[in-house]
Design a protein around this motif. Structure first.
Motif, PDB file in Angstrom:
ATOM      1  N   ALA A 611      40.405   8.265  54.160  1.00 34.41           N
ATOM      2  CA  ALA A 611      40.698   6.846  55.151  1.00 34.41           C
ATOM      3  C   ALA A 611      39.504   6.985  55.641  1.00 34.41           C
ATOM      4  CB  ALA A 611      41.752   6.275  55.459  1.00 34.41           C
ATOM      5  N   LEU A 612      39.010   8.052  56.542  1.00 34.95           N
ATOM      6  CA  LEU A 612      37.665   7.376  57.856  1.00 34.95           C
ATOM      7  C   LEU A 612      37.071   7.729  57.037  1.00 34.95           C
ATOM      8  CD1 LEU A 612      37.308   8.083  60.583  1.00 34.95           C
ATOM      9  CD2 LEU A 612      36.999  10.784  60.348  1.00 34.95           C
ATOM     10  N   ARG A 613      36.221   8.236  55.960  1.00 34.37           N
ATOM     11  CA  ARG A 613      35.157   7.934  54.926  1.00 34.37           C
ATOM     12  C   ARG A 613      35.086   6.409  54.344  1.00 34.37           C
ATOM     13  NH1 ARG A 613      31.883  12.795  54.597  1.00 34.37           N
ATOM     14  NH2 ARG A 613      33.618  14.182  55.054  1.00 34.37           N
ATOM     15  N   ARG A 614      36.017   5.870  53.758  1.00 33.08           N
ATOM     16  CA  ARG A 614      35.767   4.639  53.519  1.00 33.08           C
ATOM     17  C   ARG A 614      36.061   3.273  54.392  1.00 33.08           C
ATOM     18  NH1 ARG A 614      38.031   2.354  48.575  1.00 33.08           N
ATOM     19  NH2 ARG A 614      37.097   4.412  47.532  1.00 33.08           N
ATOM     20  N   ALA A 615      36.899   4.385  55.597  1.00 35.77           N
ATOM     21  CA  ALA A 615      36.178   2.525  57.239  1.00 35.77           C
ATOM     22  C   ALA A 615      34.934   3.122  57.248  1.00 35.77           C
ATOM     23  CB  ALA A 615      37.578   3.125  57.748  1.00 35.77           C
ATOM     24  N   CYS A 616      34.546   4.288  57.753  1.00 36.76           N
ATOM     25  CA  CYS A 616      33.792   4.123  57.954  1.00 36.76           C
ATOM     26  C   CYS A 616      32.457   3.223  56.891  1.00 36.76           C
ATOM     27  CB  CYS A 616      32.803   5.700  58.371  1.00 36.76           C
ATOM     28  SG  CYS A 616      33.140   6.179  59.517  1.00 36.76           S
ATOM     29  N   ASP A 617      32.606   3.594  55.645  1.00 40.25           N
ATOM     30  CA  ASP A 617      32.096   2.792  54.642  1.00 40.25           C
ATOM     31  C   ASP A 617      32.144   1.890  54.582  1.00 40.25           C
ATOM     32  OD1 ASP A 617      30.688   5.526  53.477  1.00 40.25           O
ATOM     33  OD2 ASP A 617      32.146   5.124  52.450  1.00 40.25           O
ATOM     34  N   GLU A 618      32.898   0.555  54.942  1.00 41.32           N
ATOM     35  CA  GLU A 618      33.259  -0.878  55.251  1.00 41.32           C
ATOM     36  C   GLU A 618      32.344  -1.512  56.458  1.00 41.32           C
ATOM     37  OE1 GLU A 618      33.744  -2.273  52.753  1.00 41.32           O
ATOM     38  OE2 GLU A 618      35.387  -0.666  51.103  1.00 41.32           O
ATOM     39  N   ALA A 619      33.361  -0.492  57.415  1.00 37.22           N
ATOM     40  CA  ALA A 619      32.777  -1.236  58.649  1.00 37.22           C
ATOM     41  C   ALA A 619      31.235  -1.293  58.925  1.00 37.22           C
ATOM     42  CB  ALA A 619      33.816  -0.050  59.412  1.00 37.22           C
ATOM     43  N   ALA A 620      30.324  -0.498  58.082  1.00 36.36           N
ATOM     44  CA  ALA A 620      28.475  -0.300  58.042  1.00 36.36           C
ATOM     45  C   ALA A 620      28.352  -1.223  57.321  1.00 36.36           C
ATOM     46  CB  ALA A 620      28.196   0.963  57.103  1.00 36.36           C
ATOM     47  N   PHE A 642      38.009  18.872  62.414  1.00 37.69           N
ATOM     48  CA  PHE A 642      38.381  17.758  62.190  1.00 37.69           C
ATOM     49  C   PHE A 642      36.563  16.674  62.869  1.00 37.69           C
ATOM     50  CE2 PHE A 642      39.674  13.927  64.392  1.00 37.69           C
ATOM     51  CZ  PHE A 642      39.683  12.796  62.781  1.00 37.69           C
ATOM     52  N   ALA A 643      36.362  17.579  64.173  1.00 37.71           N
ATOM     53  CA  ALA A 643      35.483  16.903  64.609  1.00 37.71           C
ATOM     54  C   ALA A 643      33.731  16.426  63.430  1.00 37.71           C
ATOM     55  CB  ALA A 643      34.677  16.982  65.856  1.00 37.71           C
ATOM     56  N   SER A 644      34.058  17.800  63.012  1.00 32.14           N
ATOM     57  CA  SER A 644      32.838  17.777  62.003  1.00 32.14           C
ATOM     58  C   SER A 644      33.179  17.011  60.691  1.00 32.14           C
ATOM     59  CB  SER A 644      32.519  19.086  60.964  1.00 32.14           C
ATOM     60  OG  SER A 644      33.119  20.570  62.094  1.00 32.14           O
ATOM     61  N   ALA A 649      31.643  11.718  58.324  1.00 31.62           N
ATOM     62  CA  ALA A 649      31.506  10.585  57.993  1.00 31.62           C
ATOM     63  C   ALA A 649      30.621   9.062  59.022  1.00 31.62           C
ATOM     64  CB  ALA A 649      33.046  10.377  58.409  1.00 31.62           C
ATOM     65  N   LEU A 650      30.009   9.245  60.092  1.00 30.69           N
ATOM     66  CA  LEU A 650      28.790   8.724  60.158  1.00 30.69           C
ATOM     67  C   LEU A 650      27.627   8.486  59.901  1.00 30.69           C
ATOM     68  CD1 LEU A 650      30.573   9.057  64.419  1.00 30.69           C
ATOM     69  CD2 LEU A 650      30.931   7.672  62.849  1.00 30.69           C
ATOM     70  N   SER A 653      27.689   7.343  56.074  1.00 25.99           N
ATOM     71  CA  SER A 653      28.098   5.075  56.242  1.00 25.99           C
ATOM     72  C   SER A 653      26.761   4.645  57.123  1.00 25.99           C
ATOM     73  CB  SER A 653      28.844   5.973  56.541  1.00 25.99           C
ATOM     74  OG  SER A 653      29.560   5.876  57.964  1.00 25.99           O
ATOM     75  N   GLY A 654      26.527   5.545  58.078  1.00 24.15           N
ATOM     76  CA  GLY A 654      24.827   5.093  58.767  1.00 24.15           C
ATOM     77  C   GLY A 654      26.235   4.439  60.217  1.00 24.15           C
ATOM     78  N   LEU A 655      26.898   4.837  59.856  1.00 26.11           N
ATOM     79  CA  LEU A 655      27.824   3.334  61.236  1.00 26.11           C
ATOM     80  C   LEU A 655      27.260   3.818  62.624  1.00 26.11           C
ATOM     81  CD1 LEU A 655      29.684   1.033  60.914  1.00 26.11           C
ATOM     82  CD2 LEU A 655      32.024   3.003  61.412  1.00 26.11           C
ATOM     83  N   ALA A 656      27.138   3.775  63.099  1.00 26.10           N
ATOM     84  CA  ALA A 656      27.272   4.163  64.934  1.00 26.10           C
ATOM     85  C   ALA A 656      28.149   4.479  65.325  1.00 26.10           C
ATOM     86  CB  ALA A 656      26.309   2.762  65.879  1.00 26.10           C
TER      87      ALA A 656
END
Length: 797
Positions: A611-620, A642-644, A649-650, A653-656
């Motif tokens: 979910a974290l990776r998918r949300a970051c990809d969409e938000a980018a 988890f921190a890693s 994920a960031l 995805s390239g999300l800030a």
């Protein structure tokens, strides 16, 4: 035991087989084996040779007298042919040779205790052969004298010679050597004299004497071997008994027909704490009964021993409680009746050992195996046995029994915040409270962790189980004082009644567990009895869990996004990513159903990462001012990686980082506050936001706000609804939260706004952000993008 016919290289035979080999040969074994035993065609065993020659020495004087006596009648019928002087000279040689043979054979008296040399044996055979030739000389020189009618004298001579040979038969080779020479000479002499009948008689006589010598030799050997084997067996038994007494912890005991101890060994006397002479002759039961002998208060095991002795029955490994020096000891006794040579009962003999330490260790092990060491209550094993007995009794007498499973509410929070030592002391107090509630037919125990159970063996009253359950909840919910801490824990109870709900222990326990699960699912602090539909619910949950394990690989999971808007301008500020599951088997499954399953099974960790990776990809793909919020469970937050995962994920995805907000609940601090705070610090260092979800519905400790830098506090929908209805409590709480967040530089998000009235009230109270159906339901990624584009176009226009 010694071996008399051992051969090199034989395998798989006992020493007894070797010892009995000469005996088997003597019983008729033909060939080289028989000849070897009798001294022909092979090496004789040294022990056998010693037996033969020692016996020869003991009868040496008899043979001397017989040998010399046989020569006296011989002179009478050789005197006429040879003359008095020649016959007398021959007699003198016979006497001297007999004396020499006597002296030689007496030297063999110690043959059993030493190894006889080959030279000694050859010397003896040569001397016997010389004696035979001394007799052969006159018979061959004067054959007519033997056939001249001196029958009486010849018969006496032949008789004495026969006795001599038979006395010599203990050494078969010597006997056959003499009779062979004597027989050949006599037969030849008769033939030379032309006495055919005499020749036949002489030959028959020689053969009979030789056969008699062989039979006597074999009989003697069998007798001596049997004696030697018995003697050695007795010696072996004596050595073993001595070794047993010296080196074993056991002892030998025996009593006579009157059950009085006899032949008291030192070790047995030590066990009796007496001297052997003091114990000898005293009644066994009186010695080991202690004070109970006078009062008659004997333990059952001692009475059983007395009964066995009275009935003259063998017994083995009987455990007997005895009293020695005022102390109770445990003996393990085995005994067998004994009889004298006339078959009359003469008492008992047996083996005993003191097993007090072993028994105490076994009892301690049994205690450890059946009782919980922390609380002293019966453990799962003993509870299972008690329930099995109760079920069996209920089936037999057509009554009912019950099994209650108890789970402490909020115990984990105590353990995690105050430590296991405090938790253990709390469990000990819980066990003491449970004991007080138990009736005569009830058994309470600890299943493990913070789970307890009660077996009610007799349930005639339909309300008895419910009364017991509520009494348990009431008693366990009262405050506890543990090391100056006042603690509050509640209890949830699930019950099942047998044999109505189940006829086996396993099924009844499982059904009570299903009822307990329902109680926990309803929030705890209550009692639920088993109902058949609970099984169906559990089966459904099991199937959901199985399907959920394959949901990721089957691409059945998806994210929905609900907008969060500015309270004043109503502009979209962010989206909260919400998990959805469209199962191929069950269709669309409510998050309220599958999220708890995912958390219980720790499937939430891989699902949450997805979910974290998918949300970051969409938000980018969204405008740079729009943030995305992703819910994070306690299981994820406590995961060391988890921190890693967030960093990965960031990066992918390239999300800030400042566009990602992670939503957590207070439950993460109840699991391991230190680890959770450390992980939150790492994430905040990256620049990500942290939102505290459902604030006000849990413990709502201000310590969380002091120790962690949250960016947003989310106010639960229940307070929003209450505020719209002018609830003083809800209004006060929201005002307090808003004021606190303003002071701490945090934003507030009101959840569940669905009406204009709620929106107006939230704006009045000062919340900065709003989330709810009024501004949009959860939508797919494409719809969220379309919403953002329309809002942008509207703003531009």
């Amino acid at each position: 035991m010694f071996s008399l016919a051992r051969k090199e290289g034989r395998k798989g035979h006992s020493s007894a087989d070797h010892d009995s080999a000469p005996v088997r040969n003597a019983r008729g074994r033909s060939g080289g084996g028989l000849m070897s035993v009798f001294g022909f065609g092979g090496a004789q065993p040294p022990k056998l040779v010693g037996l033969q020659y020692a016996a020869l020495a003991r009868s040496a004087t008899l043979r001397f007298g017989v040998f010399v006596g046989a020569a006296i009648p011989a002179i009478t019928f050789w005197e006429d042919s040879a003359g008095i002087w020649l016959a007398g000279g021959w007699f003198g040689l016979v006497f001297m040779l007999a004396a020499a043979l006597l002296r030689l054979e007496r030297g063999f008296i110690d043959a059993e205790r030493r190894t006889l040399s080959k030279e000694e044996q050859r010397t003896h055979i040569a001397t016997v052969g010389l004696a035979g030739m001394l007799w052969a000389g006159p018979m061959l020189a004067f054959p007519d004298a033997m056939a001249s009618g001196n029958a009486p004298q010849y018969a006496v001579m032949a008789l004495l010679i026969g006795v001599f040979v038979l006395a010599l038969s203990v050494v078969p080779r010597a006997a056959l050597t003499f009779v062979g020479i004597f027989g050949v000479a006599g037969t030849t002499a008769m033939a030379l004299a032309g006495d055919i009948s005499g020749t036949i008689a002489e030959l028959a006589y020689s053969l009979v004497v030789a056969a008699g010598a062989m039979s006597l030799s074999r009989l003697y050997l069998r007798l001596r071997l049997t004696e030697a084997n018995l003697a050695e067996k007795q010696e072996t038994v004596s050595l073993l008994l001595h070794e047993f007494e010296e080196n074993s912890a056991d002892w030998l005991w025996q009593v006579d027909a009157s059950r009085r101890v006899r032949g008291v060994s030192p070790r047995f006397a030590h066990a009796l704490m007496m001297e052997p002479r003091e114990a000898d002759g005293q009644p066994l039961l009186r010695l080991i009964a202690g004070e109970g002998w006078e009062s008659g208060a004997l333990p059952s095991s001692l009475r059983d021993l007395a009964e066995r002795l009275k009935r003259r029955e063998s017994f083995s490994n009987m455990m007997v409680r005895v009293s020695m020096g005022g102390r109770t000891r445990w003996w393990e006794l085995s005994g067998t009746p004994k009889h004298d040579e006339h078959g009359q009962f003469s008492g008992f003999r047996g083996v005993g050992s003191d097993v007090t330490e072993q028994r105490e260790s076994a009892e301690k092990i049994a205690q450890l195996a059946r009782y919980d060491q922390l609380t002293g209550l019966p453990n799962r094993m003993m509870l299972t046995e008690a329930l099995g007995t109760a079920l069996q009794r209920a089936e037999q007498w057509r009554t009912r029994c019950a099994f209650l499973m108890i789970d402490l509410d909020r115990f984990k929070a105590v353990n995690d915040t105050l430590g296991h030592q405090i938790g253990d002391k709390l469990l000990a107090q819980v066990s003491r409270r449970l004991r007080v509630l138990m009736g005569q037919h009830d058994t309470c125990g600890r299943l493990g962790g913070d789970e307890f159970a009660v077996v009610m063996a007799d349930v005639n009253d339909r309300e008895a189980v419910d009364r017991m359950a509520h009494a348990i909840i009431d008693v366990l919910s009262k405050p506890y004082d543990v090391d100056h801490h006042t603690l509050y824990v509640g209890a949830s109870v699930g019950s099942a009644v047998g044999p109505r709900d189940a006829r086996t222990v396993e099924t009844l326990m499982r059904n009570a567990d299903l009822a307990l699960y329902r109680s926990k699912d309803e929030g705890g602090g209550s009692h639920f009895a088993y109902e058949p539909q609970m099984h169906a619910h559990a089966e459904e949950r099991r199937k959901l869990e199985f399907a959920l394990r394959h949901a990721l690989e089957r691409d059945e999971l998806e994210l929905a996004y609900q907008p969060v808007v500015d309270a004043e301008t109503e502009e979209v500020l962010s989206f909260e990513a919400l998990m959805r599951w469209n199962s191929a088997e069950f269709g669309r499954v409510s998050p309220a159903k599958f999220i708890p399953i995912a958390e219980d099974t720790r499937l939430i960790v891989p699902i949450g990462e997805w979910a974290l990776r998918r949300a970051c990809d969409e938000a980018a793909r969204w405008p740079s001012n729009i943030r995305v919020a992703v819910n994070v469970s306690a299981e994820q937050m406590l995961d060391a990686n988890f921190a890693s995962t967030v960093v990965s994920a960031l990066a992918s995805s390239g999300l800030a980082p400042e566009r990602l907000e992670l939503e957590v609940t207070e439950s993460i601090f109840l699991r391991d506050g230190g680890a959770a705070q450390n992980t939150l610090n790492q994430i905040q260092t990256l620049g990500c936001g942290i939102a505290l979800d459902d604030f006000g519905t849990g413990y709502s400790s201000l310590g969380y706000l002091r120790n962690n830098r949250f960016t947003t506090i989310k106010i639960d929908r229940s307070f929003v609804t209450g505020a719209a209805k002018d609830s003083p409590e809800s209004l006060a709480i929201i005002r307090a939260v808003v004021a606190m967040c303003d002071a701490l530089g945090m934003e507030t998000t009101a959840e569940g706004v669905e009406s204009e009235r709620e929106l107006e009230r939230i704006r009045q109270l000062g919340c900065t952000k709003i989330q709810g159906f009024l501004f949009g339901r959860p939508m797919g990624a494409l719809e969220a993008s379309a919403l953002l584009e329309s809002r942008t176009e509207r703003r531009i226009a």
